[in-house]
Design a protein around this motif. Structure first.
Motif, PDB file in Angstrom:
ATOM      1  N   VAL A  42     -44.926  47.311 -40.275  1.00 28.09           N
ATOM      2  CA  VAL A  42     -46.293  46.731 -40.160  1.00 28.09           C
ATOM      3  C   VAL A  42     -46.648  45.127 -39.738  1.00 28.09           C
ATOM      4  N   LEU A  46     -48.643  44.389 -36.412  1.00 27.38           N
ATOM      5  CA  LEU A  46     -49.444  43.163 -36.418  1.00 27.38           C
ATOM      6  C   LEU A  46     -49.140  42.101 -35.582  1.00 27.38           C
ATOM      7  N   GLU A  47     -47.969  41.621 -35.508  1.00 28.77           N
ATOM      8  CA  GLU A  47     -47.784  40.799 -34.419  1.00 28.77           C
ATOM      9  C   GLU A  47     -48.259  41.268 -32.906  1.00 28.77           C
ATOM     10  N   SER A  49     -50.118  43.472 -32.091  1.00 25.14           N
ATOM     11  CA  SER A  49     -51.555  43.702 -31.942  1.00 25.14           C
ATOM     12  C   SER A  49     -52.274  42.595 -31.333  1.00 25.14           C
ATOM     13  N   LEU A  51     -53.880  40.601 -33.393  1.00 26.55           N
ATOM     14  CA  LEU A  51     -55.266  40.550 -34.357  1.00 26.55           C
ATOM     15  C   LEU A  51     -55.631  39.226 -34.662  1.00 26.55           C
ATOM     16  N   ALA A  62     -51.305  37.870 -37.634  1.00 29.41           N
ATOM     17  CA  ALA A  62     -49.581  37.640 -38.053  1.00 29.41           C
ATOM     18  C   ALA A  62     -49.114  36.557 -38.353  1.00 29.41           C
ATOM     19  N   TRP A  65     -49.716  36.134 -42.155  1.00 31.10           N
ATOM     20  CA  TRP A  65     -48.943  37.141 -42.937  1.00 31.10           C
ATOM     21  C   TRP A  65     -47.421  36.643 -42.879  1.00 31.10           C
ATOM     22  N   ALA A 201     -56.181  45.369 -40.223  1.00 33.81           N
ATOM     23  CA  ALA A 201     -54.532  45.268 -40.425  1.00 33.81           C
ATOM     24  C   ALA A 201     -54.132  46.618 -40.971  1.00 33.81           C
ATOM     25  N   ILE A 204     -54.429  49.056 -37.949  1.00 36.31           N
ATOM     26  CA  ILE A 204     -52.973  48.787 -37.119  1.00 36.31           C
ATOM     27  C   ILE A 204     -51.980  49.420 -37.848  1.00 36.31           C
ATOM     28  N   ALA A 205     -51.509  49.265 -39.229  1.00 35.51           N
ATOM     29  CA  ALA A 205     -50.602  49.795 -39.984  1.00 35.51           C
ATOM     30  C   ALA A 205     -50.236  51.369 -39.792  1.00 35.51           C
ATOM     31  N   ALA A 209     -50.165  48.958 -32.718  1.00 34.26           N
ATOM     32  CA  ALA A 209     -50.821  47.951 -31.963  1.00 34.26           C
ATOM     33  C   ALA A 209     -51.336  48.477 -30.659  1.00 34.26           C
TER      34      ALA A 209
END
Length: 402
Positions: A42, A46-47, A49, A51, A62, A65, A201, A204-205, A209
């Protein structure tokens, strides 16, 4: 208030029957909610993506997080205290898709190994919706989530105010450092994340991405909720991709074109007032709007009516900033009062040359001077309203600021 999606996109937020009612736990589970995720995967997705936070600042999710994940113990908070007066997107999510918010919070808690998971709310309808959603869940899942309720006010949603309130203090911002990721709830590293950001998030998980980046731009990927409101009618919350121009968003979603409006309130009220011709043909994305000297902010745009004077609106908003100030920082208290007084004098025709010059100066010099970004909003109002003002000429005015 309408709810719809931009034509041609496959929605991630305004899905199924959510446009008209709250989705149940069973309906959300059919879409993957409350399923196990792999923390390392994840974080990597996330990185990739790209976001960016949907609470106003647009900070890369990211980065926040990963910083909190590095701590030995941490806390995650879903921030649903929607303080921006012209924004309704977070309330829509919390009342129509509370399970998506809870799922996003629990995904964050699992990925970061959080000690506590808290939903932070103020509006009664969101409290009722979230507590109702928790009642639908198995007791073991529901027990992982705390609901923390504060009285509604603009600054209560600032991340240090969130932490201060949960720790037993008033919901008011604190000086930095430390930042909340350094010392937050219980002194632990804390992720305070906007509720929409958490829903993205979790999406995306489960979808990755690449799927997230199917819409949007390189620097502003994905979709987002926006609030379009004001004199044009068809007020609503809409899911849109980043990239189309603001004019295209108005035409496609609200079925209007505010080209003749006297002004647009951008980013809620935080980004100030813009001339339609300066922003309508700018792509709706973080970087393009910043280049146009405005901002996405919370994703809200308000259209001023043809019968509204920009000077009167600016004076009203400035009074609101002065009243909503936490009154903790001298520079904020004095700065918001001074901006309000100057704009009031311009509106009633008693301004002089010093008022105009001061507003020009304050529009730049006051930014970044308070304990939080609240004063920046008042400074943005001072900076952006001047070019649109119909300034009544008083005998004491020696010349207009440029």
């Amino acid at each position: 208030m309408r709810t719809a999606t931009y034509p041609g996109i496959e929605p991630r937020l305004v899905i199924g029957a959510s446009a008209t009612r709250r989705l149940s736990a069973a309906e959300e589970r059919e879409r993957g909610a409350y399923t196990t995720v792999e923390p390392a995967k994840v974080l990597a997705e996330l990185e990739r993506s790209g976001l960016r936070g949907r609470g106003g600042a647009g900070f890369p999710a990211a980065v926040k997080w990963r910083t909190v994940a590095a701590a030995d113990r941490c806390v995650v908070v879903a921030n649903g205290e929607e303080g921006e007066p012209a924004s309704f997107k977070d309330r829509w999510l919390l009342t129509h898709r509370p399970h998506a918010v809870l799922d996003g919070l629990l995904v964050a808690a699992d990925v970061l190994g959080a000690h506590r998971a808290i939903v932070y709310l103020s509006h009664p309808e969101t409290v009722e919706a979230v507590r109702g959603a928790l009642a639908e869940l198995p007791s073991g899942v529901a027990a992982r989530v705390e609901v923390f309720v504060v009285d509604h006010r603009y600054v209560a949603g600032e991340e240090s105010a969130v932490v201060r309130a949960i720790n037993g203090g008033p919901p008011l911002p604190t000086a930095k450092p430390p930042r909340v990721f350094e010392s937050g709830v219980e002194g632990l590293s804390t992720l305070v994340s906007n509720v929409e950001t958490l829903v993205h998030a979790a999406w995306i998980a489960r979808h990755g991405a690449d799927a997230f980046r199917r819409y949007g731009t390189e620097s502003s990927p994905g979709t987002a909720l926006i609030t379009l409101t004001g004199a044009d009618g068809n007020h609503g919350v809409y899911e849109v991709p980043f990239g189309p121009t603001l004019r295209e968003l108005f035409r496609a979603c609200a079925e209007t074109d505010p080209a003749d409006a006297p002004g647009l309130l951008m980013g809620g009220w935080f980004a100030g007032i813009a001339r339609p011709e300066d922003v309508l043909d700018v792509p709706w994305c973080f970087d393009a709007l910043a280049g146009a000297k405005t901002a996405v902010g919370c994703g809200s745009v308000t259209v001023l009516g043809s019968d509204e004077r920009v000077g009167t609106v600016a004076a009203r908003l400035a009074r609101w900033y002065a009243q909503e100030s936490a009154q903790q920082c001298g520079v904020c208290r004095k700065g918001t009062d001074a901006i309000a007084a100057a704009l009031a004098r311009i509106d009633n025709g008693t301004a002089d040359g010093s008022d105009l010059g001061n507003l020009v100066r304050w529009g730049t010099s006051l930014r970044g001077k308070g304990a939080c970004a609240f004063l920046d909003g008042a400074a943005n109002l001072a900076r952006t309203s001047l070019p649109l003002l119909e300034i009544p000429v008083s005998p004491s005015i020696s010349g207009r600021a440029t």
